[in-house]
Write an enzyme that holds these catalytic residues in place. Structure first.
Site, mmCIF file in Angstrom:
data_model
loop_
_atom_site.group_PDB
_atom_site.id
_atom_site.type_symbol
_atom_site.label_atom_id
_atom_site.label_comp_id
_atom_site.label_asym_id
_atom_site.label_seq_id
_atom_site.Cartn_x
_atom_site.Cartn_y
_atom_site.Cartn_z
ATOM 1 N N ASP A 1 -10.663 -4.323 -4.361
ATOM 2 C CA ASP A 1 -9.543 -3.241 -3.812
ATOM 3 C C ASP A 1 -9.369 -2.300 -5.042
ATOM 4 O O ASP A 1 -8.853 -2.020 -6.135
ATOM 5 C CB ASP A 1 -8.142 -3.693 -3.750
ATOM 6 N N SER B 1 0.942 -1.784 0.187
ATOM 7 C CA SER B 1 -0.047 -0.103 -0.238
ATOM 8 C C SER B 1 1.261 1.545 -0.435
ATOM 9 O O SER B 1 1.583 1.251 -1.134
ATOM 10 C CB SER B 1 -0.998 -0.060 1.371
ATOM 11 N N HIS C 1 -8.135 -5.123 0.228
ATOM 12 C CA HIS C 1 -6.583 -4.470 -0.135
ATOM 13 C C HIS C 1 -6.172 -4.645 1.380
ATOM 14 O O HIS C 1 -7.049 -5.227 2.642
ATOM 15 C CB HIS C 1 -7.763 -3.029 0.413
#
Length: 324
Positions: free
Chosen positions: A264, A171, A294
């Site tokens: 996601d 991320s 995610h």
């Protein structure tokens, strides 16, 4: 698990969730945790840490676990090393945790880093880079770059071979890793691999995956906007250090391994970055796990796809640092 989500059944794309993903989201909804973006920053950090602790795999035992500090531009940077042996000159993966540049820590990536160390045979070092809103971007990136260059120049003091080094993260940590890879290329520092797990590489375009999965999952549009406001302030003056997709040139970058989740908001931009790298002649491997969301990298207690990601990423690290 602290989360930003409402009713999975309200999203027409929720049919793409795996059964276990749907069960996980239903359980989060049933418990009724407040959305992270509604909490004060310190409580948000505690909530995220507690959520990861509840969903991650138990910590794998290792021969070597050491805390130390790396000199940084704003002061010492807390770091932790995991390795499955005490042999000298071990190749090393610098791992940069996720959390929107606002939350997350060494502790929220420890389970996964231990898995990579066990399965790859490389040492793994994670750092607590500076977080927003106390330290606006790119303060965190400057810490990551300082850690990277320190490992290259002084890793031998920790029994590490800084000339056999990779960088990776998930991320926001994927964003940071992509930026470090660009900076390493520009500085002429050899980098064996950039391992990017659902990286955020642009903020200018609303992708189809953002439209489909920025609500009713753990990474909502509200949470992403909150992260961005905390990170960049009101100006939101981005450059390629925050948006690696828009770097002037991607030629000559380290090979990339990119791991994505189907459900996601960031999936499409992960594919876009892979395509940008391919067009620049950079070797790229992309793996996308169906039905998961995610942050599934930290959900090994519930989602077998997390274990599959750990295994695939460790194999990429092993190939880049040990087998090559």
């Amino acid at each position: 698990m602290a989360a930003d989500q409402d009713k999975p059944q309200d999203n027409p794309h929720a049919a793409r969730f795996s059964a276990l993903t749907r069960m996980l989201l239903d359980n989060v909804k049933r418990v009724g945790f407040p959305p992270i973006h509604t909490l004060p920053v310190e409580r948000a950090r505690d909530a995220y840490k507690a959520g990861v602790r509840a969903s991650e795999l138990p910590h794998a035992p290792l021969a070597r676990v050491e805390d130390f500090h790396i000199p940084g531009p704003a002061g010492p940077i807390r770091a932790r090393l995991w390795a499955n042996s005490h042999e000298p000159e071990q190749p090393v993966l610098l791992y940069l945790h996720g959390g929107g540049f606002v939350i997350g820590s060494i502790e929220t990536c420890e389970s996964m880093c231990r898995q990579i160390a066990v399965q790859s045979g490389a040492a793994v070092v994670a750092v607590d880079y500076l977080l927003a809103p106390e330290h606006k971007y790119p303060a965190g990136l400057q810490d990551c770059w300082a850690a990277f260059t320190w490992l290259v120049e002084h890793g031998r003091s920790m029994g590490l071979n800084g000339h056999r080094i990779a960088v990776g993260g998930d991320s926001a940590g994927g964003t940071l890793s992509a930026a470090v890879a660009l900076m390493a290329r520009d500085a002429g520092i050899p980098l064996a691999l950039q391992a990017l797990v659902y990286p955020s590489v642009q903020t200018r375009v609303t992708t189809e995956s953002f439209k489909a999965f920025s609500r009713d999952t753990l990474l909502s549009a509200e949470l992403m906007n909150w992260f961005e406001r905390q990170t960049m302030g009101e100006q939101l003056d981005h450059d390629w250090h925050r948006e690696p997709l828009y770097a002037p040139d991607h030629r000559g970058l380290a090979p990339a391994w990119i791991g994505l989740a189907e459900c996601d908001a960031l999936t499409d931009e992960g594919h876009q970055y892979a395509q940008k790298l391919r067009e620049a002649g950079v070797p790229v491997e992309v793996r996308e796990w169906p039905g998961v969301i995610h942050d599934f990298i930290n959900m090994g207690r519930f989602l077998p796809e997390a274990l599959a990601l750990h295994k695939a990423m460790a194999a990429a690290v092993k190939h880049a640092l040990i087998d090559s």
